[in-house]
Design an enzyme around this catalytic site. Sequence first.
Site, PDB file in Angstrom:
ATOM      1  N   GLU A 322       0.823  -1.211   0.000  1.00 12.38           N
ATOM      2  CA  GLU A 322       0.000   0.000   0.000  1.00 12.38           C
ATOM      3  C   GLU A 322       0.862   1.267   0.000  1.00 12.38           C
ATOM      4  O   GLU A 322       0.699   2.153  -0.836  1.00 12.38           O
ATOM      5  CB  GLU A 322      -0.898  -0.024   1.242  1.00 12.38           C
ATOM      6  CG  GLU A 322      -1.749   1.197   1.441  1.00 12.38           C
ATOM      7  CD  GLU A 322      -2.489   1.154   2.774  1.00 12.38           C
ATOM      8  OE1 GLU A 322      -3.447   1.935   2.915  1.00 12.38           O
ATOM      9  OE2 GLU A 322      -2.112   0.364   3.670  1.00 12.38           O
ATOM     10  N   HIS A 323       1.751   1.376   0.979  1.00 12.26           N
ATOM     11  CA  HIS A 323       2.644   2.534   1.099  1.00 12.26           C
ATOM     12  C   HIS A 323       4.078   2.069   0.863  1.00 12.26           C
ATOM     13  O   HIS A 323       4.530   1.111   1.515  1.00 12.26           O
ATOM     14  CB  HIS A 323       2.576   3.158   2.491  1.00 12.26           C
ATOM     15  CG  HIS A 323       1.198   3.511   2.934  1.00 12.26           C
ATOM     16  ND1 HIS A 323       0.501   2.792   3.896  1.00 12.26           N
ATOM     17  CD2 HIS A 323       0.379   4.523   2.562  1.00 12.26           C
ATOM     18  CE1 HIS A 323      -0.678   3.347   4.100  1.00 12.26           C
ATOM     19  NE2 HIS A 323      -0.790   4.396   3.303  1.00 12.26           N
TER      20      HIS A 323
END
Length: 428
Positions: A322-323
């Site tokens: 995600e990040h």
Amino acid sequence: MHSTSRVIKAPAVATGDGDGGGPDVRGTVEAIIDDVRRRGDTAVRDYSERFDQWSPESFLLSEDEIARCVAEVPDQVIEDLRFCQRQVRAFAEAQRATMTDVEVETLPGVRLGHRHLPIANVGAYVPGGRYPMVASAHMSVITAKVAGVERVAAVTPPLAGRPPAATVAAMHLAGADEIRILGGVQAVAALAVGTETIERVDFLVGPGNAYVAEAKRQLFGEVGIDLIAGPTEILIVADDSVDAELVAADLLGQAEHGPTSPAILVTTSEGLAHATLREIERQLVGLPTADIAGVAWEQHGEIHLVGDLEEAAVLADALAFEHVEILTREPRWALERLRNYGALFLGEGTTVAYGDKTIGTNHVLPTRGGARYSGGLWVGKFLKTVTYQECDPRASAEIGEICARQCRIENFEGHARSCDVRVERFRS
């Protein structure tokens, strides 16, 4: 490419399903949705009383109630909310400007086009609980409004038996058309299927716990959804140019989201790998959320030592997190090399927390490998790209002859005759 990867720290628990929807979650969610379908507002109120001890005269806040909530919020908080919302709005407007309508003449007399039309009704879920995610109001409501959505119905759970004032203020300042203090599966179900007092929506957005995520999954198709989010994830790719204090702070900053949140460091520096291990233990001692972040790090934290940045890139794309933070001497290499991520954070000057709260990019992002095939929430998610076509008589006769032959290859005689009638009518 020969791999020289070595694991310095492995997770105590495999980072797989996390707190995803197991059989108990699926069954519970299904039962609540079915009950809301059958009993409407009565079911919604029953579940709100049961799960949140919350049963006001109306879940929908009046203008006066909203004004009282806003008045409770300190001026500095209001000022900061406005700042953050300006950043989100500016970036969403820039994204919207890239999406232009198209009309082309592909053949003489044949005009094809597409238009970007906003969804009419959107439900925005803003999580509460231990972490009332005020910033989710910016990410969902503002982005929808920039897209041109007419009605945004925002919901959030109560906090300590009353409306969460800062979240209500954020929803209001963002432009929500309706604000309800209502949380959990009952809120999502009510928005999706409608009740006596809650008009159904066409699209659901916003993060939530495992039950909310499962509700969105079960309701998909009946309504659209942004994505199904699992536990938040952070991957840091680093070389020896960064210090362990910063790396540890960023890993723990995301680990505190929940005990099943993966936090991974991939580095070319063995010294940084070991220093980060020590630094995490040091920082956990003074971290108020260590009870969660420490469990997440112990059970789902990893450190991988790799031979070079190319090897790091291969691993990063395989994980599709995600990040992804790039803490290297030349961080912009990742823009050309990486393809599987929800959001990139380039260099020591930025951190995932900026994207989560303040800087302007959207924090609703794909997890659990979803970055392999999807980006996160953005203004385009609230727009339907629809096509149209138009033929003048001469072009219709020309297209009709070819199309009729194609239809008959597929044994669609009715289709073919709808072409034939135009060929006869428009043939010069």
